[in-house]
Design an enzyme around this catalytic site. Structure first.
Site, short mmCIF file in Angstrom:
data_model
loop_
_atom_site.label_atom_id
_atom_site.label_comp_id
_atom_site.label_asym_id
_atom_site.label_seq_id
_atom_site.Cartn_x
_atom_site.Cartn_y
_atom_site.Cartn_z
N GLU A 112 0.64 -1.12 -0.06
CA GLU A 112 -0.11 -0.17 0.13
C GLU A 112 0.72 1.35 -0.03
O GLU A 112 0.74 2.05 -0.86
CB GLU A 112 -0.94 0.08 1.09
CG GLU A 112 -2.44 -0.85 0.98
CD GLU A 112 -2.62 -1.71 2.28
OE1 GLU A 112 -2.30 -1.31 3.27
OE2 GLU A 112 -3.19 -2.90 2.01
N GLU A 132 -4.59 -8.96 3.48
CA GLU A 132 -5.35 -8.68 4.89
C GLU A 132 -6.59 -9.62 4.98
O GLU A 132 -6.81 -9.73 6.35
CB GLU A 132 -5.65 -7.10 4.77
CG GLU A 132 -4.41 -6.20 4.89
CD GLU A 132 -3.81 -5.77 3.64
OE1 GLU A 132 -4.00 -6.48 2.63
OE2 GLU A 132 -3.24 -4.81 3.70
C1 LIG Z 1 -3.04 -1.34 7.13
C2 LIG Z 1 -2.66 -2.68 6.37
O1 LIG Z 1 -3.64 -2.82 5.48
C3 LIG Z 1 -2.80 -3.74 7.13
C4 LIG Z 1 -1.76 -4.74 7.14
O2 LIG Z 1 -0.75 -4.59 6.50
S1 LIG Z 1 -1.83 -6.20 7.94
C5 LIG Z 1 -0.54 -7.15 7.25
C6 LIG Z 1 -0.39 -7.50 6.05
N1 LIG Z 1 0.69 -8.31 5.91
C7 LIG Z 1 0.49 -9.66 6.01
O3 LIG Z 1 -0.40 -10.50 6.28
C8 LIG Z 1 1.90 -10.54 6.07
C9 LIG Z 1 2.13 -11.43 7.03
N2 LIG Z 1 3.08 -12.17 6.97
C10 LIG Z 1 3.77 -13.23 6.28
O4 LIG Z 1 2.91 -13.63 5.41
C11 LIG Z 1 4.97 -13.71 6.31
O5 LIG Z 1 5.23 -13.76 7.74
C12 LIG Z 1 6.09 -13.16 5.24
C13 LIG Z 1 5.58 -13.87 3.91
C14 LIG Z 1 5.84 -11.94 5.28
C15 LIG Z 1 7.23 -14.03 5.88
O6 LIG Z 1 7.29 -15.32 5.83
P1 LIG Z 1 8.35 -16.27 6.45
O7 LIG Z 1 9.78 -15.78 5.96
O8 LIG Z 1 7.94 -17.59 6.23
O9 LIG Z 1 8.45 -15.70 7.94
P2 LIG Z 1 7.49 -16.03 9.09
O10 LIG Z 1 7.91 -17.05 10.17
O11 LIG Z 1 6.05 -16.08 8.64
O12 LIG Z 1 7.60 -14.60 9.80
C16 LIG Z 1 8.86 -14.04 10.45
C17 LIG Z 1 8.51 -13.34 11.83
O13 LIG Z 1 7.91 -12.12 11.45
C18 LIG Z 1 6.60 -12.16 12.03
N3 LIG Z 1 5.77 -11.07 10.96
C19 LIG Z 1 5.54 -11.38 9.68
N4 LIG Z 1 4.94 -10.65 9.29
C20 LIG Z 1 4.38 -9.80 10.10
C21 LIG Z 1 3.76 -8.44 10.22
N5 LIG Z 1 3.00 -7.89 9.35
N6 LIG Z 1 3.77 -8.19 11.62
C22 LIG Z 1 4.18 -8.39 12.56
N7 LIG Z 1 4.86 -9.44 12.60
C23 LIG Z 1 5.00 -10.11 11.44
C24 LIG Z 1 6.11 -13.63 12.24
O14 LIG Z 1 5.35 -13.46 13.48
C25 LIG Z 1 7.36 -13.92 12.72
O15 LIG Z 1 7.79 -14.02 14.07
P3 LIG Z 1 8.72 -14.80 14.89
O16 LIG Z 1 10.03 -14.97 14.09
O17 LIG Z 1 8.73 -14.09 16.09
O18 LIG Z 1 7.78 -16.05 14.79
#
Ligand SMILES: C[C@H](O)CC(=O)SCCNC(=O)CCNC(=O)[C@H](O)C(C)(C)COP(=O)(O)OP(=O)(O)OC[C@H]1O[C@@H](n2cnc3c(N)ncnc32)[C@H](O)[C@@H]1OP(=O)(O)O
Length: 718
Positions: A112, A132
């Site tokens: 975004e 999301e």
């Molecule tokens: C306003 C906006 O519209 C709202 C948003 O942006 S909501 C967030 C949208 N983003 C997401 O949904 C992405 C979520 N994350 C993921 O899909 C995956 O973590 C990733 C593809 C980024 C990385 O994957 P991968 O390398 O396998 O690592 P993964 O184990 O999942 O994550 C590593 C660490 O980062 C953390 N993390 C990942 N994304 C995060 C996020 N957005 N916020 C906080 N922590 C996050 C995980 O909890 C994990 O923490 P830990 O090591 O303490 O367990």
């Protein structure tokens, strides 16, 4: 301590490079956002800055808003303060251009922010998406408004509603990114592009004002109405996909600023919903399963598993072999004769072909993966295997024999895993001296599809073996839960009362099909009777016996399965069980079922109970799931499972419990331990021990504590 920051460096060419730094995924925490706002204020105010490039540290642009910070947002935060006041009015409308330099990931808030920039440069392998909806919210920070304007409405809907990320190369073709380059060249290319905008050599696009990729209004309405119908069909119990579509529509029909405001207001409402709380819990719970105290924090590194072997090429064995070769492990498949071996190999071929048909595997890759498989009839090839998974029928003596054979033929470091779903591991390993290498690797059927792997350890299983198996789980893309040894282990044990409670209700007068309907309305992929048909009554009766032996005081012994089996109704495989099946395996209700039910009721001596006949749908759900919650509490009390959130993940990924309810324990906690306890206690007075609340649940109900709260008094079985 601050959760992340941004750093700004002004280069000699006049480009301010702002780098988001919040390991491991550069999430937009409240600290990162505050720092970004300060950097922007400075960059826009400084005369020596002509343009801005936004990037992420350590090869990752940004994983989105910090999911852990949802609950910490200031309560009186003005709607749109980030998406409108800062991102749109300050960044997008600035007199200096911004370019996003994207490597690794640009997800959610990450993409975004990038779409607010006036151009995007990406590496070919970067992942861009708005996932999301997986968290029960909608894309905020203008995602619902800008993505359709950049990639078109259809593609944007697909990406948002399916939470589907795309690679940089595809994003380039779609126009979401403006150029592709290598990671080494990324920032330099982005800086040149930004200066190109300043010098009018490159276009100065504001995504929010583009409309050239949007269809006309009549088509917009048609497309969105169709999307609404699909979304309601796919997820009838949640509202956020529909809200997302409404917000997109508002922006196209009433203009993007109206869309941004609706997005901000709806986002705020959804963040507080139980659905979003549940899905956020599930997100972190999945990542917590592989953190095992005194195991994964002891500095052990996983050993390299090069060659694996499977004993038994039946449904489970061939499924496990499929998932291993798909993820590049060499697999030796052993069967007892040519006929069974070729049946096993054919099943693996069919599994692989199903991936080819779905476009998930190319024909070339099919050949490559298949070449990793080697079928054998003896143990000759086992001498250099690092991991053997036994997947034969549930026969203790046969398994014991296999494990003692393995000990003779494999090297002394080879891991001996069993895929048993119920049998005590100590019994299986009894005839070996290598009990530190014996472990459970319980896959769920079909093994090449279901995402969960239950790793079962005994008191002898070494920590190294657990670390090795956790690594294998990661490589084959399964979510592991590590559990202790007991009948049914954690997942099947927690769910054994599920079928029994359903049979109890039928014996006392309720209708099989009504129960299945209510349970699917609640969100399970199928009801308990449809599931029994799928599993097959032979297997269901055999595993039930194990529970009767191990937990006799709390089993409800209905005769219904036995009665059906005696009349050759074995479930879906014989096209007759609780349902009847046509040649396409479509299930229909069978009026003949009544006579079997009557027989079962007579044997049970059960009368139609007037109280039970008045049960609401909600009562039925609770009468079926509260005994499951009760057993889950016992599993926690005995430390078969380490934490309640592991059981949440297991219930979702192993049994299909709806993720938007957060898993069986999180759901129960949302109702309150006291409520669950009181209902079970009342039913146990009327209907006996099957419903009797356990001590763990009673203690939490009395203390007003949550079911997930840590237990001190438990005796560990790990
Ligand atoms: C306003 C906006 O519209 C709202 C948003 O942006 S909501 C967030 C949208 N983003 C997401 O949904 C992405 C979520 N994350 C993921 O899909 C995956 O973590 C990733 C593809 C980024 C990385 O994957 P991968 O390398 O396998 O690592 P993964 O184990 O999942 O994550 C590593 C660490 O980062 C953390 N993390 C990942 N994304 C995060 C996020 N957005 N916020 C906080 N922590 C996050 C995980 O909890 C994990 O923490 P830990 O090591 O303490 O367990």
């Amino acid at each position: 301590m601050a959760r992340g920051t941004t750093a700004m460096e002004v280069r000699a060419d006049g480009v301010a490079v702002i780098t988001i730094s919040n390991p491991p995924v550069n999430a937009l925490s409240l600290d990162v956002i505050a720092s970004l706002q300060r950097n922007y204020a400075e960059a826009l105010g400084r005369n020596d800055v002509k343009a801005i490039v936004l990037t992420g540290a350590n090869g990752r642009f940004c994983g989105g808003f910090d999911i852990a910070a949802f609950g910490n947002k200031p309560k009186n935060e003005k709607p749109g303060s980030m998406s409108i006041d800062f991102l749109t009015d300050i960044v997008e409308d600035a007199h200096k251009p911004s370019v996003a330099a994207i490597d690794g990931i640009a997800l959610g808030g990450g993409l975004e922010v990038a779409m607010v920039c006036h151009a995007r440069i990406s590496t070919p392998s970067a992942q861009l998406g708005l996932p999301e909806l997986q968290l029960g919210i909608i894309p905020g920070m203008g995602g619902t408004q800008r993505l359709p304007r950049l990639v078109g409405l259809l593609k944007a809907l697909d990406m948002m509603l399916m939470s589907k990320a795309i690679k940089g190369r595809e994003a380039h073709k779609l126009g979401l990114v403006d150029a592709i380059t290598s990671a080494n060249e990324l920032v330099n290319t982005a800086c040149s592009w930004a200066l190109g905008i300043v010098e009018n050599k490159k276009p100065w696009f504001k995504s929010l004002h583009r409309s050239d990729r949007l269809p006309d209004l009549a088509e917009v309405k048609d497309v969105l109405n169709f999307a609404r119908v699909q979304a309601k069909k796919k997820s009838p119990n949640v509202q956020h996909p529909i809200v997302c579509i409404d917000v997109i529509e508002e922006g196209i029909v009433s203009g993007p600023r109206a869309g941004l405001m609706k997005e901000a207001l709806s986002g705020k409402m959804l963040e507080q919903s139980q659905t979003s709380k549940s899905l956020r819990h599930f997100f972190f719970a999945q990542r917590a399963t592989s953190k095992i105290p005194s195991i994964t924090n002891m500095g052990l590194t996983p050993r390299k598993i090069k060659k694996t072997a499977i004993v038994g090429g039946g449904l489970m064995g061939s499924g496990i072999a499929t998932v291993l070769i798909l993820n590049n492990f060499k697999v030796v498949l052993k069967e007892v004769n040519e006929q069974l071996l070729s049946a096993g190999i054919n099943r693996i071929k069919a599994n692989l072909q199903s991936f080819v048909r779905k476009g998930q595997l190319s024909k070339e890759d099919y050949e490559k993966k298949f070449s990793l498989l080697c079928g054998v009839l003896d143990y000759e090839q086992f001498k250099d295997t690092d991991l053997v998974i036994e997947a034969v029928i549930e026969d203790i003596f046969l398994k014991q024999q296999i494990f003692s054979d393995l000990e003779k033929h494999c090297h002394h470091n080879c891991i001996f895993a069993t895929n048993t779903s119920t049998i005590d591991l100590n019994l299986i390993g009894q005839k070996t001296v290598s009990q530190d290498r014996v472990v459970g690797a319980h896959f769920f059927s079909p093994a090449h599809v279901m995402p969960l792997l239950e790793i079962v350890r005994t008191q002898q299983t070494s920590s190294q073996v657990i670390v090795d198996l956790l690594d294998v789980a990661k490589k084959i893309r399964k979510t592991p839960i590590v559990v202790g040894n007991c009948t049914g282990f954690a997942v099947n044990r927690v769910f054994f009362p599920y079928a029994q409670a359903a049979c109890f209700l039928v014996d006392y007068g309720l209708d099989v099909y009504h129960i299945d309907h209510v349970i699917t309305q609640f969100g399970m992929p199928m009801g308990p009777f449809r599931l029994a048909d799928l599993v097959g009554f032979g297997v269901a009766i055999a595993t039930r016996k194990q529970y009767y032996q191990s937990y006799p005081e709390r089993c409800y012994k209905s005769m219904i399965l036995q009665i059906l089996l005696e009349d050759n109704r074995t479930g879906e495989s014989s096209c007759k069980g609780f349902y009847i099946y046509d040649d396409k395996r479509k299930a229909s209700q069978d009026p003949d079922l009544r006579k079997y039910i009557e027989k079962s009721r007579n044997i049970a001596g059960a009368m139609q109970d007037p109280k039970l006949m008045k049960l609401t749908d909600n009562d039925i759900v609770e009468m079926i799931f509260f005994p499951v919650v009760n057993e889950a509490c016992r599993v926690l009390d005995e430390q078969i499972a380490l934490k309640a959130s592991d059981l949440d993940v297991a219930s979702i990924m192993g049994m299909g419990f709806p993720s938007y309810r957060g898993g069986v324990m999180f759901w129960a906690d949302s109702l309150g331990a006291k409520y669950v306890y009181n209902r079970l206690e009342a039913w146990s007075k009327d209907y006996g021990e099957f419903f009797k609340p356990c001590e763990y649940l009673a203690a939490r109900a009395h203390q007003g504590a949550s079911l997930a709260a840590k237990v001190d008094s438990a005796k560990s079985r790990l």
